[in-house]
Design a protein around this motif. Sequence first.
Motif, mmCIF file in Angstrom:
data_model
loop_
_atom_site.group_PDB
_atom_site.id
_atom_site.type_symbol
_atom_site.label_atom_id
_atom_site.label_comp_id
_atom_site.label_asym_id
_atom_site.label_seq_id
_atom_site.Cartn_x
_atom_site.Cartn_y
_atom_site.Cartn_z
ATOM 1 N N ALA A 187 0.839 -1.198 0.000
ATOM 2 C CA ALA A 187 0.000 0.000 0.000
ATOM 3 C C ALA A 187 0.874 1.248 0.000
ATOM 4 N N LEU A 188 0.283 2.338 -0.474
ATOM 5 C CA LEU A 188 0.945 3.645 -0.455
ATOM 6 C C LEU A 188 -0.081 4.690 -0.037
ATOM 7 N N VAL A 189 0.392 5.753 0.599
ATOM 8 C CA VAL A 189 -0.466 6.871 0.979
ATOM 9 C C VAL A 189 0.160 8.158 0.456
ATOM 10 N N GLU A 190 -0.634 8.930 -0.275
ATOM 11 C CA GLU A 190 -0.202 10.234 -0.775
ATOM 12 C C GLU A 190 -0.868 11.323 0.064
ATOM 13 N N PHE A 191 -0.075 12.280 0.534
ATOM 14 C CA PHE A 191 -0.583 13.336 1.394
ATOM 15 C C PHE A 191 -0.715 14.648 0.625
ATOM 16 N N TYR A 192 -1.508 15.550 1.178
ATOM 17 C CA TYR A 192 -1.716 16.841 0.536
ATOM 18 C C TYR A 192 -0.461 17.712 0.548
ATOM 19 N N ASP A 193 0.523 17.342 1.358
ATOM 20 C CA ASP A 193 1.748 18.135 1.374
ATOM 21 C C ASP A 193 2.669 17.785 0.203
ATOM 22 N N GLY A 194 2.256 16.814 -0.621
ATOM 23 C CA GLY A 194 3.047 16.426 -1.776
ATOM 24 C C GLY A 194 3.905 15.199 -1.562
ATOM 25 N N SER A 195 3.937 14.686 -0.329
ATOM 26 C CA SER A 195 4.757 13.510 -0.041
ATOM 27 C C SER A 195 3.951 12.224 -0.196
ATOM 28 N N LEU A 196 4.671 11.115 -0.312
ATOM 29 C CA LEU A 196 4.047 9.808 -0.487
ATOM 30 C C LEU A 196 4.870 8.777 0.276
ATOM 31 N N VAL A 197 4.198 7.895 1.018
ATOM 32 C CA VAL A 197 4.890 6.846 1.765
ATOM 33 C C VAL A 197 4.366 5.486 1.309
ATOM 34 N N ALA A 198 5.215 4.469 1.423
ATOM 35 C CA ALA A 198 4.851 3.121 0.993
ATOM 36 C C ALA A 198 5.201 2.119 2.083
ATOM 37 N N HIS A 199 4.468 1.023 2.117
ATOM 38 C CA HIS A 199 4.745 -0.053 3.067
ATOM 39 C C HIS A 199 5.266 -1.262 2.299
ATOM 40 N N PHE A 200 6.522 -1.618 2.556
ATOM 41 C CA PHE A 200 7.168 -2.772 1.938
ATOM 42 C C PHE A 200 7.223 -3.916 2.957
ATOM 43 N N ALA A 201 6.964 -5.131 2.527
ATOM 44 C CA ALA A 201 7.136 -6.301 3.389
ATOM 45 C C ALA A 201 6.997 -7.557 2.550
ATOM 46 N N ASN A 202 7.665 -8.614 2.960
ATOM 47 C CA ASN A 202 7.412 -9.897 2.340
ATOM 48 C C ASN A 202 5.945 -10.269 2.531
ATOM 49 N N ALA A 203 5.391 -10.948 1.556
ATOM 50 C CA ALA A 203 3.982 -11.345 1.626
ATOM 51 C C ALA A 203 3.831 -12.502 2.609
ATOM 52 N N ASP A 204 3.447 -12.184 3.823
ATOM 53 C CA ASP A 204 3.281 -13.178 4.887
ATOM 54 C C ASP A 204 2.170 -12.685 5.799
ATOM 55 N N MET A 205 1.058 -13.436 5.847
ATOM 56 C CA MET A 205 -0.121 -12.977 6.580
ATOM 57 C C MET A 205 0.079 -12.931 8.091
ATOM 58 N N GLN A 206 1.154 -13.528 8.599
ATOM 59 C CA GLN A 206 1.363 -13.470 10.040
ATOM 60 C C GLN A 206 1.623 -12.042 10.528
ATOM 61 N N LEU A 207 2.113 -11.178 9.631
ATOM 62 C CA LEU A 207 2.358 -9.787 10.021
ATOM 63 C C LEU A 207 1.055 -9.046 10.316
ATOM 64 N N PRO A 208 0.107 -8.945 9.375
ATOM 65 C CA PRO A 208 -1.151 -8.263 9.695
ATOM 66 C C PRO A 208 -1.948 -8.952 10.787
#
Length: 370
Positions: free
Chosen positions: A230-251
């Motif tokens: 997932a990624l989130v874009e903010f009104y301030d012009g910045s954007l952040v992303a969440h990187f992780a191996n695909a493993d359902m134990q994390l969520p």
Amino acid sequence: MVLLGASGSIGINTLKIAKRFNLKIETLGVGYNIKLLNEQISAFNPQNIIIADKNDKDKITKDYKGRIFFGASGIKEALEISKSKLVVNALVGFLGLEPTLNALKLNKKVALANKESLVVGGSLVDTKNIIPIDSEHFSLSYLLTPTPFCPFKNLYITASGGAFRDFEISKIPNQKAKTALKHPNWKMGNKITIDSASMVNKLFEILEAFWLFKSKNIHAFIERNSHIHALVEFYDGSLVAHFANADMQLPIAYALSLGLEQNFLENLQAPLIPPLKITDSSYKLEEISKERYPLWELKNILLEKPQYGAILNASNEIAVAAFLEDKILFGKIGKIIFKALEKFENANFNTFSELLELDKEVRAFSSSLL
């Protein structure tokens, strides 16, 4: 906690987290896999269990002395007598909606992996006590916690692209299930693998995000590694992303920690999942082509009329079931869904009983198109 759907991949991974952090299971629900249930009874000693078929009662280990419940009515009864304030709903399909509604009525929190609860019944669900388990929605929550200084402008989730992401487009409609089940990144259940190939699964997740984050500014890209969730874009012009191996134990671990209000993650001595080596991969976000994925045409329509999710789900379940039995070719799935949405374009519901009736009508109509 209460765990519904303990025999599926989410349920099994939930029990792995429970074992790792010594979390107790009060109520355990499976469908028909009594052999696995007996192993889980031995490992976790739940006070209550739920099975689909009363005729399987005699297959349950004689060592079990707790209460046994049966079928959909048994799920409701077990929820009512369970003292746990957290319900992990890992049921698959429309069956999972009513337990979500019942758990919320009982003032329980729901760690939700059952997509249909929001896709089909989002207008009936109070999401303030919902904790998402889907990796994309978990990642969005992760990026938005604590509350950012600046409001978000756009939310982005990602898709693998499914089995046909590199197929010659003209050949896709004539493919059979054997080919569509060859997911490029991992092995999942048959239904979700087909939904990945058609992009219906991402339509579901777009709708889930709509109900969870109360925004129509939700988009999706193809990310072939399945590392950026997932990624989130903010009104301030910045954007952040969440990187992780695909493993359902994390969520799952974060959902349990939030739901149980126990921060058992603060003193981790080892990673929850294998750390990602980002230098080993190249990253690119690709637009989802409506030519390759014709159903993606529905994305903005669903955001404007989210109750259409009930029609999408019912027609898709009928079409995918027929496709998996080689009764129809891949291209027919989309045709059935489009015709169902056209047929029921004025449908709406305000209660669960009205939703049940709509679901029944859509399934009957979709079956007539096979």
